[in-house]
Design a protein around this motif. Structure first.
Motif, short mmCIF file in Angstrom:
data_model
loop_
_atom_site.label_atom_id
_atom_site.label_comp_id
_atom_site.label_asym_id
_atom_site.label_seq_id
_atom_site.Cartn_x
_atom_site.Cartn_y
_atom_site.Cartn_z
N ALA A 5 39.62 46.82 59.44
CA ALA A 5 41.27 47.27 60.20
C ALA A 5 42.15 48.40 58.75
O ALA A 5 42.94 49.64 58.81
CB ALA A 5 42.77 46.23 60.60
N PHE A 6 41.99 47.82 57.72
CA PHE A 6 42.86 47.73 56.27
C PHE A 6 42.52 49.03 55.81
O PHE A 6 42.78 50.48 55.91
CB PHE A 6 43.12 47.46 55.19
N ALA A 7 41.35 50.01 55.65
CA ALA A 7 40.40 50.37 55.46
C ALA A 7 40.71 51.55 55.93
O ALA A 7 40.34 52.91 55.93
CB ALA A 7 38.80 50.34 55.03
N ASP A 8 40.52 50.88 57.07
CA ASP A 8 41.00 52.32 58.18
C ASP A 8 42.09 52.66 58.19
O ASP A 8 42.50 54.34 58.76
CB ASP A 8 40.62 51.66 59.72
N GLY A 13 39.31 56.80 61.02
CA GLY A 13 38.11 57.63 61.79
C GLY A 13 38.21 56.64 63.16
O GLY A 13 38.99 56.63 63.72
N GLU A 14 36.79 57.95 64.19
CA GLU A 14 37.01 57.46 65.36
C GLU A 14 36.34 55.61 65.79
O GLU A 14 35.48 55.52 64.51
CB GLU A 14 36.18 58.41 65.98
N LYS A 15 35.77 55.64 66.81
CA LYS A 15 36.06 54.25 67.34
C LYS A 15 34.85 54.45 67.40
O LYS A 15 34.19 55.05 67.29
CB LYS A 15 36.77 53.55 68.26
N ALA A 22 38.70 46.59 65.01
CA ALA A 22 39.31 46.67 63.88
C ALA A 22 39.38 48.61 63.72
O ALA A 22 40.40 49.26 62.94
CB ALA A 22 37.90 46.91 62.99
N VAL A 23 38.44 49.70 63.93
CA VAL A 23 38.69 50.56 63.67
C VAL A 23 39.42 51.36 65.16
O VAL A 23 39.14 51.51 65.94
CB VAL A 23 38.03 51.23 63.64
N ALA A 24 40.76 52.16 64.64
CA ALA A 24 41.64 52.10 65.49
C ALA A 24 41.40 53.37 66.51
O ALA A 24 42.13 54.35 67.29
CB ALA A 24 43.42 52.50 64.83
#
Length: 176
Positions: A5-8, A13-15, A22-24
């Protein structure tokens, strides 16, 4: 999930799949997570690999405080940072990397590794990254190697030679 989540949040990026929390999904294409940010963070060469669990715990502690300060409700089944919306993740990470935050140097370091994973694929051999369709290198239009796996640049990067060859330069390019 917390470090993803931090890196995203740093390079969105896309899910990766419909239920990805975690990826928004804040941007099209692959972001830092798809580019391998976790693999880079876990690489012993970073110097922080042994402490990733503690860093995730600290991020979640900051997220808990943020949630309480803003009167937010998140899914209790998720780590606190992961439960935040992308906008709230962004605000929190801006605070953590801000000039007055006492831990800013560390969070900036983690952000730089997230960028590095996307911009360079630093944890991968470049040829392997290109073959796998690395999202950051692809987004930048990084040139593919030739059929023999070597990179050659027949055109000058500025559209012209930067200097004339010395008259004694050999055919192989070595000065004589």
């Amino acid at each position: 999930m917390t470090l993803e989540a931090f890196a995203d949040t740093i390079v969105p990026g896309e899910k990766r799949f419909p239920g990805d929390v975690a990826v928004a999904g804040a941007a099209p294409g692959g972001g830092a997570v798809a580019a391998g940010a976790l693999a880079l963070l876990a690489d012993p060469a970073t110097g922080i690999a042994n402490d990733l669990g503690a860093f995730a715990d600290l991020l979640n502690e900051h997220a808990r405080k943020y949630i309480a300060e803003h009167g937010l409700t998140t899914d209790p089944a998720l780590p606190p940072l992961v439960g935040l919306s992308f906008a709230h993740r962004t605000t929190l990470i801006q605070q953590l990397t801000g000039p007055d935050h006492p831990e800013k140097e560390f969070w900036i370091l983690v952000a730089l590794f997230s960028n590095m994973a996307f911009d360079t694929g630093a944890h991968l051999h470049t040829a392997d990254a290109m073959a796998a369709g690395h999202p950051g290198l692809a987004a930048m239009g990084f040139a593919r190697p030739g059929p023999d796996g070597l990179w050659r640049f027949p055109d000058y990067s500025y559209g012209r030679p930067l200097a004339n060859l010395h008259p004694s330069t050999t055919a192989s390019g070595s000065p004589s």
